[in-house]
Design an enzyme around this catalytic site. Structure first.
Site, PDB file in Angstrom:
ATOM      1  N   LYS A  33      14.200  42.591  54.479  1.00  0.00           N
ATOM      2  CA  LYS A  33      13.674  43.878  54.932  1.00  0.00           C
ATOM      3  C   LYS A  33      14.196  44.287  56.312  1.00  0.00           C
ATOM      4  O   LYS A  33      14.724  45.389  56.480  1.00  0.00           O
ATOM      5  CB  LYS A  33      12.151  43.732  54.956  1.00  0.00           C
ATOM      6  CG  LYS A  33      11.405  44.794  55.639  1.00  0.00           C
ATOM      7  CD  LYS A  33       9.946  44.371  55.700  1.00  0.00           C
ATOM      8  CE  LYS A  33       9.763  43.218  56.654  1.00  0.00           C
ATOM      9  NZ  LYS A  33       8.884  43.500  57.786  1.00  0.00           N
ATOM     10  N   THR A  34      14.080  43.377  57.279  1.00  0.00           N
ATOM     11  CA  THR A  34      14.528  43.704  58.636  1.00  0.00           C
ATOM     12  C   THR A  34      16.031  43.959  58.648  1.00  0.00           C
ATOM     13  O   THR A  34      16.524  44.836  59.347  1.00  0.00           O
ATOM     14  CB  THR A  34      14.204  42.550  59.589  1.00  0.00           C
ATOM     15  OG1 THR A  34      12.857  42.174  59.383  1.00  0.00           O
ATOM     16  CG2 THR A  34      14.387  42.974  61.036  1.00  0.00           C
ATOM     17  N   ASP A 221       8.816  50.444  59.760  1.00  0.00           N
ATOM     18  CA  ASP A 221       8.709  49.068  59.272  1.00  0.00           C
ATOM     19  C   ASP A 221       7.253  48.793  58.887  1.00  0.00           C
ATOM     20  O   ASP A 221       6.337  49.394  59.444  1.00  0.00           O
ATOM     21  CB  ASP A 221       9.141  48.135  60.425  1.00  0.00           C
ATOM     22  CG  ASP A 221       9.274  46.700  59.978  1.00  0.00           C
ATOM     23  OD1 ASP A 221       9.379  46.471  58.768  1.00  0.00           O
ATOM     24  OD2 ASP A 221       9.274  45.809  60.847  1.00  0.00           O
ATOM     25  N   GLU A 222       7.017  47.901  57.948  1.00  0.00           N
ATOM     26  CA  GLU A 222       5.645  47.525  57.551  1.00  0.00           C
ATOM     27  C   GLU A 222       4.784  48.762  57.270  1.00  0.00           C
ATOM     28  O   GLU A 222       3.662  48.883  57.756  1.00  0.00           O
ATOM     29  CB  GLU A 222       4.968  46.695  58.657  1.00  0.00           C
ATOM     30  CG  GLU A 222       5.742  45.462  59.083  1.00  0.00           C
ATOM     31  CD  GLU A 222       5.487  44.247  58.218  1.00  0.00           C
ATOM     32  OE1 GLU A 222       4.913  44.410  57.114  1.00  0.00           O
ATOM     33  OE2 GLU A 222       5.875  43.149  58.636  1.00  0.00           O
ATOM     34  N   GLN A 252       1.690  42.930  50.570  1.00  0.00           N
ATOM     35  CA  GLN A 252       1.436  42.245  51.836  1.00  0.00           C
ATOM     36  C   GLN A 252       0.550  43.064  52.760  1.00  0.00           C
ATOM     37  O   GLN A 252       0.553  42.879  53.976  1.00  0.00           O
ATOM     38  CB  GLN A 252       2.763  41.932  52.538  1.00  0.00           C
ATOM     39  CG  GLN A 252       3.556  40.862  51.822  1.00  0.00           C
ATOM     40  CD  GLN A 252       4.759  40.408  52.634  1.00  0.00           C
ATOM     41  OE1 GLN A 252       4.632  39.756  53.656  1.00  0.00           O
ATOM     42  NE2 GLN A 252       5.934  40.769  52.163  1.00  0.00           N
ATOM     43  N   ARG A 628       5.343  32.182  52.581  1.00  0.00           N
ATOM     44  CA  ARG A 628       5.898  31.738  53.867  1.00  0.00           C
ATOM     45  C   ARG A 628       6.796  30.520  53.682  1.00  0.00           C
ATOM     46  O   ARG A 628       7.590  30.190  54.543  1.00  0.00           O
ATOM     47  CB  ARG A 628       4.787  31.349  54.864  1.00  0.00           C
ATOM     48  CG  ARG A 628       3.856  32.458  55.331  1.00  0.00           C
ATOM     49  CD  ARG A 628       4.564  33.686  55.768  1.00  0.00           C
ATOM     50  NE  ARG A 628       4.652  34.649  54.671  1.00  0.00           N
ATOM     51  CZ  ARG A 628       5.460  35.699  54.684  1.00  0.00           C
ATOM     52  NH1 ARG A 628       6.243  35.926  55.710  1.00  0.00           N
ATOM     53  NH2 ARG A 628       5.496  36.531  53.652  1.00  0.00           N
TER      54      ARG A 628
END
Length: 749
Positions: A33-34, A221-222, A252, A628
């Site tokens: 994503k980043t 983002d997010e 998430q 994670r």
DNA sequence: GACCACTGGTTTTTT
DNA sequence: ACCAGTGGTC
């Protein structure tokens, strides 16, 4: 430049090279994503689709913003710091600093963090003689923030909901009074930063046009964590035809409890008629079994946008599940397992211990400490939140703005200078009568208290005379002159606090070095600098003028302290185990992950059951926790756990049942659906205190039992004996019940 | 004003 | 169990 796109997979490539139109990128955990976000910005700029000032990139945390800047700086040969990349709050702060006049704020307005806000509300209640039992400050803050996050001012709350009763009316009145108090003091809380800058843009058409025309590409983002007001803020800025590029993962979304609204994703898609919906489903982080488990868990949530992660990596190791008798045993087992992992060559820093709530870290820390394993706990008290630091900052805030009553009240008698509750009450009354700040009311107070207060006023004058000093020297000067240094020198355990105060001077020095270095054009362009060069000068020429006595660096530094409380923690960089809540693990990844305390009532948390959609959010939390892990995942639970000084008996978490059997390797005998496998006979610990044996019925506390209607449960309490014997049973899904043994047909399970 | 006993409240948290 | 905040006493 093509090398920029070389290593992208097809959906990533598609997202990065989209034409300038609105887009929603559903980016699963570990799907890059980043990378997509930063590459998109780099691609837009290097293809001359947009100039750097035309980009607005928003994140939630300073860490994410910094990472984006660092990565961009590595790709692009431009000054990244001048770009509008930052957190919602950081960017709003920047906007308000530049247009403080239009926003109706003093030039050096201060930012209240949550603790300051609560103190401010408390002071307000006191001055209005309001019973803080009826209106607990904590809850009032929550109410005020929730209203602001809906974009509602006090007057609008009434219009929106009307008043159902006196209490509701009073509460809104207090909201209004709080707004007035903040305005008088020249301070804004976190939610206010957002709302104020939203209102600024909404009401000031030339300004709005200016920014709407300036930002051609807005990247978020997010996105699943945005609240209603943040979404409206984005809509407003994108109103001039900018392309909105939102990256998020509905699975998430774990911050609904503080106002985040996943619904924004669907709203965005609908309202902007988003034609470009791209799913990033290839996961580069975890092995197959871990991913399959995560997918199987999240599949149980009914309302999802839909997404299935896959990986090219092999299925890897099975997921290991361990049942223990108590929280202490669980911790000791984890220690043993970690020792083995370290022997096999795993770095400690690559092992994470995750838990649902902070209280659970205690047992783990205890065991780790005894074993001599280095660890680091995230989420403790942050640097700028420490008492001594907040004291020093309060003095600095008074230099910038004497009307800041929160800062005033904090240090007027710290270090102690004989100004007691009596004098302060008189001062508060005088300030209220004159509708002035506490500082301004000092001359009105007579008597001995007045003299002492005048002395404090004199101190502030002296501090303000030093305001021109370079920031680090100013901080040093303030710590000295305020008496803080002497105070902590005389305190028995004050050395650590003295060290922290020295660290504050260092922080000021490095802040000046990083943020305050003028670039070639002589402008200050850091996140907290006043980036005025980027505004058309006809809009706010006044913003260029600073109060003569106070240097701009001070205001910037204070904003920095509030907005970036700082993860300044010991042990950083050491090879230490990572302990944190699942919430704070979001966005991180580790080779080995332990998720401990998987018991119904803990994870999922019992409080979540009563909330609408609460269980779904807990399940997303579990999904975040599982994803994670890169290579190895451990899940563990205990039959008994010490919580709030009492032993609790919980059933295994329902989430354990949601992991398919074929992915799992039980390290202890497999527990049945919803029950324990190992009968509560502890194998390596002393037996717990068995208060009663339920009247010799053969049942004991902690035992799993089966009931025809309620299913499996655990006996958590017992009273009476013989025909009166009753037991309290935790049936998990069916809740907690008291049952008479002579009536209920309970069987040992 | 400093010290000590008592009380209440403890999901998650960034800014 | 444990913290913070409060109210009492000296």
């Amino acid at each position: 430049m093509n090398s920029l796109l070389d290593r992208l997979n097809p959906p990533q490539l598609a997202a990065v090279t989209l034409p300038p139109a609105h887009a929603l990128i559903l980016a699963g955990a570990g799907s890059g994503k980043t990378r997509v976000l930063t590459t998109r910005i780099a691609w837009l700029i290097s293809n001359r689709q947009v100039a750097p000032p035309g980009v607005l990139a928003v994140t939630f945390t300073n860490k994410a913003a910094k990472e984006m800047q660092t990565r961009l700086a590595a790709i692009l040969p431009i000054n990244v710091r001048g770009m509008w990349i930052g957190t919602f709050h950081g960017l709003c702060n920047r906007l308000l600093r530049a247009h403080y006049r239009d926003a109706g704020l003093p030039q050096l307005f201060q930012i209240l963090d949550s603790a300051d806000q609560q103190a401010s509300v408390k002071r307000l209640l006191k001055s209005l003689n309001v019973d803080d039992e009826k209106f607990p400050p904590r809850e009032l803050c929550h109410f005020i923030n929730a209203q602001k996050e809906q974009g509602l001012r006090a007057a609008a709350v009434e219009a929106a909901f009307g008043y159902t009763d006196d209490w509701a009316r009073k509460r809104v009145g207090l909201y209004e009074a709080y707004e007035a108090q903040c305005q008088r003091e020249g301070v804004v809380d976190f939610a206010e930063l957002l709302l104020r800058s939203y209102e600024l843009l909404e009401r000031n058409e030339p300004l709005r046009r200016h920014y709407q025309e300036r930002f051609r590409h807005i990247l978020v983002d997010e996105f699943q964590d945005t609240n209603k007001l943040q979404y409206r803020w984005l809509k407003l800025l994108a109103g001039g035809g900018a392309a909105l590029f939102c990256v998020g993962d509905d699975d998430q979304s774990i911050y609904a409890f503080r106002g985040a609204d996943v619904g924004n994703m669907a709203d965005f898609e609908r309202e902007f008629q988003v034609q470009n919906l791209i799913r990033l489903e290839q996961n580069y982080r975890s092995h197959g079994n871990i991913l399959d488990a995560a997918n199987a868990i999240i599949k149980n949530n009914p309302s999802r946008l839909g997404k299935n992660l896959w990986t090219e990596a092999g299925s890897g190791e099975p997921i290991r599940i361990y049942e223990s008798y108590s929280d202490g045993d669980e911790a000791r087992w984890i220690v043993e397992e970690i020792r083995a992992l370290v022997r096999e060559g795993h770095a400690r820093a690559e092992i994470a211990l995750l838990y649902r709530s902070n209280a659970q870290s205690r047992a783990l820390e205890h065991a780790l400490f005894n074993a001599g394993l280095p660890y680091r706990v995230y989420g403790g008290l942050r640097f700028f939140e420490r008492a001594e630091i907040k004291h020093a900052l309060a003095y600095l805030r008074l230099i910038a703005n004497t009307d800041d009553d929160t800062a005033f009240a904090r240090v007027v008698n710290f270090p102690a200078r004989g100004i007691g509750a009596r004098s302060l009450e008189n001062l508060q009354d005088a300030a209220k009568a004159a509708n002035s700040s506490l500082h301004a009311a000092i001359p009105q107070v007579a008597g001995a208290g007045g003299v002492k207060l005048a002395g404090f006023a004199q101190l502030i004058v002296k501090l303000r005379e030093a305001a021109h000093l370079p920031l680090p020297e100013l901080v040093d000067h303030v710590i000295e002159l305020s008496g803080l240094r002497t105070h902590y020198k005389n305190e028995k355990e004050g050395q650590e606090r003295l060290d922290n105060l020295d660290e504050l001077i260092n922080a000021a020095a490095s802040f000046v070095a990083e943020e305050g270095t003028p670039n070639q054009d002589g402008e200050i362009t850091g996140e907290f600098g006043n980036d005025l060069s980027s505004f058309s000068s006809d809009i706010t020429p006044a913003a260029l003028v600073f109060t003569e006595t106070v240097q701009p660096m001070l205001a910037s530094f204070l904003a920095h302290a509030s907005l970036e409380a700082g993860e300044h923690q010991a042990g950083e960089g050491d090879d230490a185990l990572q302990l944190m809540t699942v919430h704070s693990a979001k966005g991180l990844e580790f080779n080995v992950v332990f998720i401990s305390g998987l018991e119904d009532g803990l994870f999922p948390h019992e409080n979540s059951m009563s909330e609408d959609k609460g269980l779904e959010e807990e399940r997303r939390l579990m999904y975040v926790a599982v994803t994670r892990a890169r290579q190895r995942l451990y899940l563990s639970f205990a039959q008994t756990r010490m919580l709030h000084g009492q032993t609790r008996y919980n059933l295994p978490s329902r989430f354990l049942d949601e992991v398919p059997d074929e992915l799992v390797k039980w390290l202890t005998p497999r527990a049945g659906k919803g029950g324990f496998a190992v009968s509560s006979a502890p194998t390596f610990t002393s037996a717990p205190r068995r208060s009663e044996s339920s009247g010799g019925s053969g049942f004991r506390i902690g035992q799993s039992v089966m009931h025809a209607k309620f299913g499996l449960g655990v006996i958590v309490n017992a009273e009476g004996s013989g025909t009166d014997a009753r037991v309290q049973v935790n049936f998990g899904h069916a809740g907690m019940k008291w049952l008479a043994l002579s009536v209920a047909k309970l069987e040992a399970a």
